[in-house]
Structures are given as structure tokens and as C-alpha cells.
Enzyme design. Sequence first.
Site, PDB file in Angstrom:
ATOM      1  N   HIS A 112      27.913  39.573 -40.392  1.00  0.00           N
ATOM      2  CA  HIS A 112      28.047  40.093 -38.823  1.00  0.00           C
ATOM      3  C   HIS A 112      26.888  39.974 -38.600  1.00  0.00           C
ATOM      4  CE1 HIS A 112      32.356  40.857 -39.963  1.00  0.00           C
ATOM      5  NE2 HIS A 112      32.673  40.531 -39.374  1.00  0.00           N
ATOM      6  N   CYS A 170      38.963  29.945 -40.014  1.00  0.00           N
ATOM      7  CA  CYS A 170      38.069  29.981 -39.825  1.00  0.00           C
ATOM      8  C   CYS A 170      36.649  31.242 -40.283  1.00  0.00           C
ATOM      9  CB  CYS A 170      38.459  31.003 -37.702  1.00  0.00           C
ATOM     10  SG  CYS A 170      38.999  32.578 -38.448  1.00  0.00           S
TER      11      CYS A 170
END
Length: 591
Positions: free
Chosen positions: A204, A514
Amino acid sequence: MARTVLTGQSGSPGAGIGRLLWLGGPLNGAAHPAPRRLGRAAGHDAHGVDPAAEERRLLEALAVAAAELESLARETAERAGPDIGGIFEAQAMFARDPGIVEPAIAAIREGAAAEEAIDRVAAEQAEALAGVDDPYFRERAADLRDVGRRVLDRLMGRSQPDLHHRDGTPAILAAPDVDPSQVAGIRPGLVAGLALAAGAPNGHAAIVARALGIPLVLGLGAALHVGLDRRSVVIDGGAGRLIVDPDPDDRKAATNERPAMAAGAGAPASWSPGAPLPLGIRIEANVGSVAEAEQAAEAGADGIGLVRTELMFLGRTIAPGVNEQRALYRRILDAMGGRPVVFRTLDVGGDKPAGFEPGDPEANPALGVRGIRLGLRRPELLETQLRALLEAAAGRELRVLIPMVSTFEEVRQARTALDRAAAAARTAGADIATEVRFGVMIEVPAAALVVDSLAPEVDFFSIGTNDLVQYTIAADRTNAALADLATPDQPALLRLIGMVCRAAEQFGRPVGVCGEAAADPEIASLLAGLGVTELSVAPRSVARIRAAVATFDPETVRAAAAEALAAPTAARVREIARAGYARTAASVAEG
């Protein structure tokens, strides 16, 4: 000194020129304790702290912060110009602003510790500024949060490295590793890039860097060290390179970095941008900021398949309120000009710790209280966000996506939370979305295995391949040593995706992907053959993937997908994908 090229992995594209700033580390904002929040009795808190002493501590910390910022403003203005100096001058003014100081003192007198007082007041005032739809006020909100963090650090006796050079020279930040919240705190005007010894492209921290447009190179290992501090460098995020003591050609190349591929580049001559794609596939974008939404629109995305809402609020110690969230979500909707936008609710936890949700330490955060698990345990957090989304989409369609779903009960409970949020908005007299489409993410194998039960409860599915492969293969997506396992060509992953697509088709539910797999043309051809109808990628990849999908031959990709489902190894899946993609491209070219 001799020119040296350090080679790692691409984390976020783009190039930058600057001077390396070694931060040490690893930087880990989650490791800091939360601000004290204490009750009081008879003029003292539960631990015997005198409110007058708390007030003195706060005023001293504010005065020191203001003096530091004023000094920094003068120094950077002299060396880098008034625009850079003005950033810190504005922050110094906030540290002395009665509109900040007086409410914080009042909070102390009402029972708050100094840390809680400045933390809460800075967050509340920043939210009020951020809720105004004006770029000037949004910048001031960011300044105010920076001041709040600086004062809080001093009160808590912790030191944070400056994420800039004091002379205003663009910094290339370097560290062993970094938390996503640290990346979120970077000011692009002062930082030209980020280089890490560790890290993974699917982590992330890399996703946040891409959302903010910060060039990032990962996995440089021991070659990146403190001995390079303050050396002149060029960073090339796309190529995964850090050039130490660059020559003039390196600097010129970084300055003239090639622009992104134009819409439709590489597509067959018979295809034009905006034309329907084979198998009815839509190319959408993953975004984590308003700027990325604007890039997606410019790139010709058919919509936004994933808004990572949590990336906008990392590094906060107070949860964002309705007003700030509503203003931000509305700007994203406006940027897309009526094209569909899917907002994922807050997915904090794992390698995205939220300062406003410190919680108890978890032995394995990736398997802990994150995503919808957190939302259902903190209903005020989830319902505040859902209300902001409903109000932001007033008069329009809203698409909401629930992350980390594992069970049927979680889906039902999330729908109930959405109903409560809508009722709260109506009670407050607010207009809300005219239509709501409700979807869930398939990123936990348990959800894929019961997808036939979930399908009647939802309007669409979105497969997060980054987490789905992590949980299926038991390979930490942030561990560079396991990067060869956490790949989108794993047979088990494809079989789960095939299972989801078959069940979704029975109920007429669209399926999107995604994760990073959607941006790989070869794997994307298999996904299309399995029945995926929406591919959501980074804005910079929209044109490239659209051009690739335009070459897909339906029969060829379906045959390749069927063959891949029977493949025993990831290597064999990749061979099938590569050959199938080559055949379909060749057949379209011949046609």
C-alpha cells in the site's frame, strides 16, 4: 564522484531530480502511541495531572513549534524562494492563531489532556477548512494538520525526521521502508521522489505513492544506505532506478520524461477511442485522490472501478467527519462527469494502519480487524462515511463497495448500515443519491467459495487480486522475498476467479477486477475469457490496457482461459496466457 546506478523495482512511475535525504528507519507511524485521552475529577485527571500544568505544556509546545516554523520559513524563503517559505510561514501563523490556541485551552479546562486537546482541535478546524470547495482552503487544511502533528510530537516526546531539505532543494527521500501514512504526509512541492531498500510493488505504500504521483523505487537493498545522504540523485520510478551523481544526460532525460501513451495508441486501425470493446469489457481506473480521478478522466477511462477512500485519510489521528468527506467525494464524482464511480468504504488495517483507529496490537494485522470487520465494530465510523457518500451523490447514482467480506452476515449487516446512514441524512434534511448500487469485494477465499449465496444480495462484484492471491497462497504481499508466489498467474487464483464469474453470470451480476492483474495484458486476456467484464487499472495504464483489450478475439481468449483453468503451475498459466494473447492480437491484425 563517479556516476552509480542502483537498480530495484518500479513502485510508482515518474522521474525526479534532487538531493538524497536519508531518513533511517524503517519509518513506522503506527508504532507511535496514541495521544493521551484522560478523564478528570476535582480539577485533576484520573492520573493526578493538573489542568494548569497541561495548559502550560500546550502553550510551550505551541511556542516552540511556531519558532521552529518561523525559522524554517525564513531559511527556505532565502534559499528556495518565497513560495516555498510561504508554506512554513502559514504553518507558523496557525501555531499562534487564537482560533486554534483558545479552543485547545478550553478543551483542557473541560478535561482533556494537552495531547488530546491539540489533536482534536487541529482536526476539527482542518475538517472545517477542507469542507470548503476551494483549493486555497484545502491547502490550509493540510498546513493545519501538519502543525497539529508537529505540536503533538513535541508533547509526546517523539521526534520525526524532516521530510524536506531546509534549503528548499527538492529531496529524494530514502529509507529502509515506509508506512503508507508516511507517504501520505509527503508534500510534493518539497519532495521529488522516494527510494526504499525494501517494499513491494503491490504494497500500500506503493499504491499511495502512485495516487499522489510521487516517483518511487523499491527493493534497492543494501545498495541504499546512509553513506549516500545529501548526494545528488535522479530517480526513475518507471524503470526502478536511482542514479547517484547523475551526468547531464541523466538530468535531461528526467526533465523530459516521455508523456503517457495517448488514448488508443497501439490499437488496431479499425478501432477508435470510445468504441465498444470486445466482450463488452469496460476499462476503468483505480484512484486514491482527486488528482488521480482527474487523470482517469483525461485518460478516457469508462469510469472509476475503485476509489481507495482510506488513502485520503492516512496519517490522521482523528477520523474524518461528514463535511470533509462529502466535499472530497463530490469532487471525485464531478471529475468523472457522469461516468460511474465505485467508492470502496474505509479499508484500514494490515499495512495501512490508521492513526484514528489504533486499537490493540495484532499479531497478524492482515488477518485482523480490517475492512468491513472494523466498520461493523465501529458503526459510527462506517455510517459517517456512508452518509457522506450518499450526500455527495445527491441527485446522482452512487456505487458503494464493501471490502474484506468473508461471510453472508457481513453483507446483510453492511446493507443495514447503509439504510441507517440514509435515514440519518434524510432526518438532517440532506438530499441523497437517487439510486444506490451495492457491491462487495472478493478478496478473501471464503467469499469466493460462497459467492452463489452472496450474489442475490448485491448488485456487482469486484475482485481484488492483490489480496485474494495473498490469502489464497498465504504469501504476504508486502514481503519482497515472496514476490514470486504472490503473482496473478497462480492456478488457484484463476480457479477462484472462474468460480466467481460463473456464479455472477447466473444472477446477472457484473464482475470487475481492480488488482494489479488487470494491468497485465496477458493475464487480462484470461480474465476476459473467464467472464470478467470490467478491468480497473491505474490511470496511466488505461490507454495501454484499452489498446490491448481492443485486440481480444472472444473465441481465442475463452479457449485460453479454459486451458489455463486446468494448468497445474503458474509457469504453465503464463505460457498459455502469453500464447493466447499473441494469437488473439495476430488474428485481429490479420482481420
